[in-house]
Design an enzyme around this catalytic site. Structure first.
Site, PDB file in Angstrom:
ATOM      1  N   THR A  13       0.743  -1.166  -0.165  1.00  0.00           N
ATOM      2  CA  THR A  13       0.030   0.110   0.063  1.00  0.00           C
ATOM      3  C   THR A  13       0.777   1.297  -0.021  1.00  0.00           C
ATOM      4  OG1 THR A  13      -0.219  -0.081   2.442  1.00  0.00           O
ATOM      5  CG2 THR A  13      -1.874  -1.194   1.182  1.00  0.00           C
ATOM      6  N   ALA A  89       7.527  -3.329   3.409  1.00  0.00           N
ATOM      7  CA  ALA A  89       6.893  -2.829   4.657  1.00  0.00           C
ATOM      8  C   ALA A  89       7.997  -2.338   5.826  1.00  0.00           C
ATOM      9  CB  ALA A  89       6.220  -3.928   5.320  1.00  0.00           C
ATOM     10  N   ALA A  90       7.736  -1.186   6.214  1.00  0.00           N
ATOM     11  CA  ALA A  90       8.393  -0.412   7.235  1.00  0.00           C
ATOM     12  C   ALA A  90       7.686   0.868   7.801  1.00  0.00           C
ATOM     13  CB  ALA A  90       9.650  -0.164   6.642  1.00  0.00           C
ATOM     14  N   THR A 135      18.391   0.927   2.446  1.00  0.00           N
ATOM     15  CA  THR A 135      18.342   2.348   2.699  1.00  0.00           C
ATOM     16  C   THR A 135      19.691   3.174   2.733  1.00  0.00           C
ATOM     17  OG1 THR A 135      17.538   4.347   3.732  1.00  0.00           O
ATOM     18  CG2 THR A 135      17.648   2.315   5.047  1.00  0.00           C
ATOM     19  N   GLU A 137      19.894   5.658   4.341  1.00  0.00           N
ATOM     20  CA  GLU A 137      20.089   6.176   5.788  1.00  0.00           C
ATOM     21  C   GLU A 137      21.019   5.306   6.554  1.00  0.00           C
ATOM     22  OE1 GLU A 137      18.218   8.730   7.642  1.00  0.00           O
ATOM     23  OE2 GLU A 137      18.500   9.507   5.714  1.00  0.00           O
ATOM     24  N   TYR A 159      15.382   4.549  12.941  1.00  0.00           N
ATOM     25  CA  TYR A 159      14.988   3.933  11.588  1.00  0.00           C
ATOM     26  C   TYR A 159      16.428   3.398  11.147  1.00  0.00           C
ATOM     27  CZ  TYR A 159      13.994   3.788   6.770  1.00  0.00           C
ATOM     28  OH  TYR A 159      13.799   3.300   5.297  1.00  0.00           O
ATOM     29  N   LYS A 163      17.447  -0.460  10.312  1.00  0.00           N
ATOM     30  CA  LYS A 163      17.239  -0.979   8.967  1.00  0.00           C
ATOM     31  C   LYS A 163      19.128  -1.497   8.685  1.00  0.00           C
ATOM     32  CE  LYS A 163      13.786   0.063   6.269  1.00  0.00           C
ATOM     33  NZ  LYS A 163      13.418  -0.785   5.229  1.00  0.00           N
ATOM     34  N   ARG A 194       4.455   9.805  -3.505  1.00  0.00           N
ATOM     35  CA  ARG A 194       4.850   9.846  -2.357  1.00  0.00           C
ATOM     36  C   ARG A 194       4.212  10.367  -1.054  1.00  0.00           C
ATOM     37  NH1 ARG A 194       9.423   8.263   0.883  1.00  0.00           N
ATOM     38  NH2 ARG A 194      11.137   9.420   0.643  1.00  0.00           N
TER      39      ARG A 194
HETATM   40  P1  NAP Z   1       5.993   4.176   2.474  1.00  0.00           P
HETATM   41  O1  NAP Z   1       5.277   4.729   1.453  1.00  0.00           O
HETATM   42  O2  NAP Z   1       6.149   4.464   3.939  1.00  0.00           O
HETATM   43  O3  NAP Z   1       5.275   2.535   2.743  1.00  0.00           O
HETATM   44  C1  NAP Z   1       5.476   1.694   3.480  1.00  0.00           C
HETATM   45  C2  NAP Z   1       4.608   0.506   3.545  1.00  0.00           C
HETATM   46  O4  NAP Z   1       4.956  -0.495   4.756  1.00  0.00           O
HETATM   47  C3  NAP Z   1       3.159   1.041   3.690  1.00  0.00           C
HETATM   48  O5  NAP Z   1       2.537  -0.053   2.834  1.00  0.00           O
HETATM   49  C4  NAP Z   1       2.971   0.511   5.083  1.00  0.00           C
HETATM   50  O6  NAP Z   1       1.474   0.305   5.251  1.00  0.00           O
HETATM   51  C5  NAP Z   1       3.504  -0.504   5.506  1.00  0.00           C
HETATM   52  N1  NAP Z   1       3.644  -0.975   6.893  1.00  0.00           N
HETATM   53  C6  NAP Z   1       4.215  -0.236   7.845  1.00  0.00           C
HETATM   54  N2  NAP Z   1       4.521  -0.728   8.900  1.00  0.00           N
HETATM   55  C7  NAP Z   1       4.091  -2.158   8.784  1.00  0.00           C
HETATM   56  C8  NAP Z   1       3.906  -3.198   9.664  1.00  0.00           C
HETATM   57  N3  NAP Z   1       4.126  -3.106  10.754  1.00  0.00           N
HETATM   58  N4  NAP Z   1       3.301  -4.183   8.772  1.00  0.00           N
HETATM   59  C9  NAP Z   1       3.165  -4.485   7.705  1.00  0.00           C
HETATM   60  N5  NAP Z   1       3.178  -3.381   6.998  1.00  0.00           N
HETATM   61  C10 NAP Z   1       3.753  -2.038   7.244  1.00  0.00           C
HETATM   62  O7  NAP Z   1       7.647   3.543   2.004  1.00  0.00           O
HETATM   63  P2  NAP Z   1       8.256   3.679   0.661  1.00  0.00           P
HETATM   64  O8  NAP Z   1       8.608   4.862   0.398  1.00  0.00           O
HETATM   65  O9  NAP Z   1       7.247   3.071  -0.364  1.00  0.00           O
HETATM   66  O10 NAP Z   1       9.186   2.623   1.065  1.00  0.00           O
HETATM   67  C11 NAP Z   1       9.322   1.391   0.744  1.00  0.00           C
HETATM   68  C12 NAP Z   1      10.327   0.637   1.641  1.00  0.00           C
HETATM   69  O11 NAP Z   1      11.819   1.264   1.159  1.00  0.00           O
HETATM   70  C13 NAP Z   1      10.353   0.915   2.941  1.00  0.00           C
HETATM   71  O12 NAP Z   1      10.915  -0.285   3.943  1.00  0.00           O
HETATM   72  C14 NAP Z   1      11.361   2.068   3.210  1.00  0.00           C
HETATM   73  O13 NAP Z   1      11.910   2.242   4.347  1.00  0.00           O
HETATM   74  C15 NAP Z   1      12.259   1.719   2.166  1.00  0.00           C
HETATM   75  N6  NAP Z   1      13.031   3.021   1.447  1.00  0.00           N
HETATM   76  C16 NAP Z   1      12.440   3.936   1.152  1.00  0.00           C
HETATM   77  C17 NAP Z   1      12.985   4.831   0.471  1.00  0.00           C
HETATM   78  C18 NAP Z   1      12.622   6.171  -0.263  1.00  0.00           C
HETATM   79  O14 NAP Z   1      13.088   7.171  -0.411  1.00  0.00           O
HETATM   80  N7  NAP Z   1      11.376   6.053  -0.483  1.00  0.00           N
HETATM   81  C19 NAP Z   1      14.500   4.784   0.450  1.00  0.00           C
HETATM   82  C20 NAP Z   1      15.427   3.758   0.799  1.00  0.00           C
HETATM   83  C21 NAP Z   1      14.259   2.715   1.266  1.00  0.00           C
HETATM   84  P3  NAP Z   1       0.157   1.601   5.466  1.00  0.00           P
HETATM   85  O15 NAP Z   1      -0.026   1.840   3.901  1.00  0.00           O
HETATM   86  O16 NAP Z   1      -0.819   0.758   5.956  1.00  0.00           O
HETATM   87  O17 NAP Z   1       0.908   2.644   6.454  1.00  0.00           O
HETATM   88  O1  F7E Z   2      13.581  14.166   4.793  1.00  0.00           O
HETATM   89  C1  F7E Z   2      14.779  17.608   5.675  1.00  0.00           C
HETATM   90  C2  F7E Z   2      15.026  16.612   6.734  1.00  0.00           C
HETATM   91  O2  F7E Z   2      11.616  13.279   5.468  1.00  0.00           O
HETATM   92  C3  F7E Z   2      14.784  14.838   3.930  1.00  0.00           C
HETATM   93  C4  F7E Z   2      12.709   8.013   3.725  1.00  0.00           C
HETATM   94  O3  F7E Z   2      11.778   7.479   2.687  1.00  0.00           O
HETATM   95  O4  F7E Z   2      14.541   8.732   2.438  1.00  0.00           O
HETATM   96  C5  F7E Z   2      13.402   9.048   3.297  1.00  0.00           C
HETATM   97  O5  F7E Z   2      14.150   9.620   4.480  1.00  0.00           O
HETATM   98  C6  F7E Z   2      15.648  15.920   4.271  1.00  0.00           C
HETATM   99  C7  F7E Z   2      15.923  15.628   5.813  1.00  0.00           C
HETATM  100  O6  F7E Z   2      13.328  12.123   3.938  1.00  0.00           O
HETATM  101  C8  F7E Z   2      11.502  19.106   6.464  1.00  0.00           C
HETATM  102  O7  F7E Z   2      15.571  17.203   7.885  1.00  0.00           O
HETATM  103  C9  F7E Z   2      13.657  19.844   5.920  1.00  0.00           C
HETATM  104  O8  F7E Z   2      17.314  16.007   5.961  1.00  0.00           O
HETATM  105  O9  F7E Z   2      11.949  13.455   3.096  1.00  0.00           O
HETATM  106  P1  F7E Z   2      12.541  13.127   4.267  1.00  0.00           P
HETATM  107  P2  F7E Z   2      14.512  11.216   4.601  1.00  0.00           P
HETATM  108  O10 F7E Z   2      14.529  11.419   6.109  1.00  0.00           O
HETATM  109  O11 F7E Z   2      15.817  11.335   3.865  1.00  0.00           O
HETATM  110  C10 F7E Z   2      15.185   7.455   3.098  1.00  0.00           C
HETATM  111  C11 F7E Z   2      16.259   7.017   1.945  1.00  0.00           C
HETATM  112  C12 F7E Z   2      14.685   6.665   3.744  1.00  0.00           C
HETATM  113  O12 F7E Z   2      14.976   5.419   3.608  1.00  0.00           O
HETATM  114  C13 F7E Z   2      13.349   6.699   4.454  1.00  0.00           C
HETATM  115  O13 F7E Z   2      12.630   5.774   4.678  1.00  0.00           O
HETATM  116  O14 F7E Z   2      14.779  16.820   4.385  1.00  0.00           O
HETATM  117  N1  F7E Z   2      13.546  18.334   5.948  1.00  0.00           N
HETATM  118  N2  F7E Z   2      12.284  20.269   6.561  1.00  0.00           N
HETATM  119  C14 F7E Z   2      12.425  17.933   6.174  1.00  0.00           C
HETATM  120  N3  F7E Z   2      11.890  16.673   6.116  1.00  0.00           N
HETATM  121  C15 F7E Z   2      10.591  16.392   6.358  1.00  0.00           C
HETATM  122  N4  F7E Z   2      10.075  15.320   6.428  1.00  0.00           N
HETATM  123  N5  F7E Z   2       9.608  17.544   6.666  1.00  0.00           N
HETATM  124  C16 F7E Z   2       9.960  18.827   6.759  1.00  0.00           C
HETATM  125  O15 F7E Z   2       9.151  19.725   6.812  1.00  0.00           O
END
Ligand code: NAP
Ligand code: F7E
Length: 385
Positions: A13, A89-90, A135, A137, A159, A163, A194
């Site tokens: 989702t 999922a996360a 990730t 991160e 987080y 991870k 997003r």
């Molecule tokens: P997202 O939009 O936050 O989606 C996370 C998904 O995990 C959602 O379907 C959520 O369900 C589900 N979930 C959360 N907690 C759960 C639990 N306890 N049991 C089962 N399902 C659960 O994240 P995304 O951006 O698609 O990212 C996908 C994966 O890649 C994540 O593991 C994230 O940490 C990792 N990641 C993301 C990025 C990025 O930039 N997007 C980069 C590197 C890694 P609900 O819809 O019900 O909330």
């Molecule tokens: O923040 C700064 C914030 O929350 C990016 C996740 O998908 O990518 C994501 O994590 C930057 C940070 O993403 C706001 O401090 C400023 O430096 O969009 P973000 P993230 O923390 O990089 C990684 C790869 C993952 O794995 C994660 O799951 O932007 N920032 N002002 C802000 N961030 C947010 N959210 N909101 C603000 O108002």
């Protein structure tokens, strides 16, 4: 007749789950998605995929599951017998992980162990490949620039630490039990789908709302953080490619270009013909509209604009959004993915920004958006492809 491959996607989702399900269904897979029980609908990103595949031979299924519930995961994996598991999922919000560290460790860290252990327990390690959503991160306080598969990790949030466990337990099960388990170390990837609280989408939604006259200002945290932003549509292709390899391995997926949050804001407004200038510093810093190209703006949003004028302060800093420990700069080197997987992104940052702002303008213009209080509606993949 060749049997359709079966994929199981946890986190179906979410942003990536929606794009990956779409990709795999188009490749002829039978896709099983795991969704959490929620008091409101949480399938807005994928309902159309479900409905589209419903009347024909059914190819897309949902089951309720949670990464904190092993018996439920074991039962489902036994029943589904997947060829490929994509563990997406996360609890994926870095700032929220400081508020919910124990839950984050359970879902993001031990949750990965539960998937690996289920495959081992069921004795299907030779037939089921596993993708772990690792990730950038993990690199946190970066030890070298750019970051590669060999760069030492230094996570900076609960987080990132959860991870880190997930990354290493995936490597350990591969080495100890011969599982085909791989990590995709994906740098930030964004899209019109997003989540609304990540910085890029928060910005593009606000830019659309400000341009349409629905919002006056945008409060953000650290404007100087730098990220390597790509498009989720490109990045889910790398997940698929990683599981098509004969040997499991770990790959950095990134564009190689880093951009500050403040420059992302600039690009998003520039797309509409608005220029931003910053003045002040720290929590006193503000971003104001310095120039407005009204003909471009009005052409894109399709209405006359009388409510905006140069000098309006629209970007403000709220320390609420600061993190106790920040990741200042990320930039990845995806040479290995390019050479081994043949992965190459199609979108650059300007294309990503345009895709997101254009989609949010379309979304915010919908009457339903306002009627529903302005936060429930998700664009659907078929609207934005
Ligand atoms: P997202 O939009 O936050 O989606 C996370 C998904 O995990 C959602 O379907 C959520 O369900 C589900 N979930 C959360 N907690 C759960 C639990 N306890 N049991 C089962 N399902 C659960 O994240 P995304 O951006 O698609 O990212 C996908 C994966 O890649 C994540 O593991 C994230 O940490 C990792 N990641 C993301 C990025 C990025 O930039 N997007 C980069 C590197 C890694 P609900 O819809 O019900 O909330
Ligand atoms: O923040 C700064 C914030 O929350 C990016 C996740 O998908 O990518 C994501 O994590 C930057 C940070 O993403 C706001 O401090 C400023 O430096 O969009 P973000 P993230 O923390 O990089 C990684 C790869 C993952 O794995 C994660 O799951 O932007 N920032 N002002 C802000 N961030 C947010 N959210 N909101 C603000 O108002």
């Amino acid at each position: 007749m060749k049997k359709n491959k079966i994929a199981l996607i946890t986190g179906v989702t979410g942003q990536d789950g929606a794009y990956l399900a779409d990709l795999l269904l188009k490749k002829g897979y039978i896709v099983h998605g795991l969704k959490r029980r929620s008091s409101i609908f949480n399938t807005g990103r994928i309902d159309h995929l479900f409905n589209k595949n419903r009347d024909q031979e059914t190819k897309f299924f949902y089951s309720y599951a949670d990464l904190t519930d092993s018996s439920n995961l074991i039962r489902l994996i036994k029943k589904i017998e997947p060829d490929e598991i994509y563990n997406l999922a996360a609890m994926s919000h870095v700032k929220v992980s400081f508020d919910t560290p124990e839950y984050t460790a359970n879902a993001d860290g031990i949750g990965t162990l539960r998937i690996l252990e289920a495959v081992r327990l069921l004795g299907i390690e030779n037939q089921t490949k596993i993708y772990q959503a690792s990730t950038s991160e993990l690199f946190g306080k970066v030890q070298e620039i750019p970051q590669t598969e060999k760069t030492p990790f230094y996570p900076r949030s609960p987080y990132g630490v959860a991870k880190l466990y997930a990354y290493w337990i995936t490597v350990n099960y591969r080495e100890a039990y011969g599982l085909h388990a791989s990590n995709g170390i994906l740098f930030n990837h964004e899209s019109p789908l997003r989540g609304e609280t990540f910085v890029t989408r928060k910005i593009t939604r606000a830019v659309a709302n400000i341009a349409l006259g629905f919002q006056q200002s945008l409060f953000l945290g650290n404007l100087d953080a730098k990220r390597d932003w790509g498009h989720a549509k490109d990045y889910v292709k790398s997940m698929y490619l990683i599981l098509q390899q004969d040997e499991p391995d770990d790959y950095v997926i990134a564009t190689g270009i880093t951009t500050a949050v403040r420059d992302f804001i600039q690009k998003a407004f520039n797309y509409l013909g608005i220029n931003i200038e910053y003045k002040g510093s720290g929590t006193e810093e503000v971003g104001l509209m310095s120039e407005i190209d009204f003909s471009r703006l009005e052409e894109i949003i399709g209405k006359k604009v009388k409510y905006l004028k140069p000098g309006m302060e629209i970007i403000k800093v709220d320390p609420f959004y600061y993190r106790p420990t920040e990741v200042d700069l990320l930039v990845g080197d995806a040479t290995k993915a390019r050479e081994v997987l043949g992965w190459k992104p199609k979108y650059n940052l300007d294309m990503l920004v345009e895709d997101m702002v254009a989609s949010d303008i379309k979304l915010m213009k919908k009457d339903e958006y306002l009627k529903q209080g302005g936060f429930r509606i998700q664009p659907q993949i078929e609207d934005i492809l």
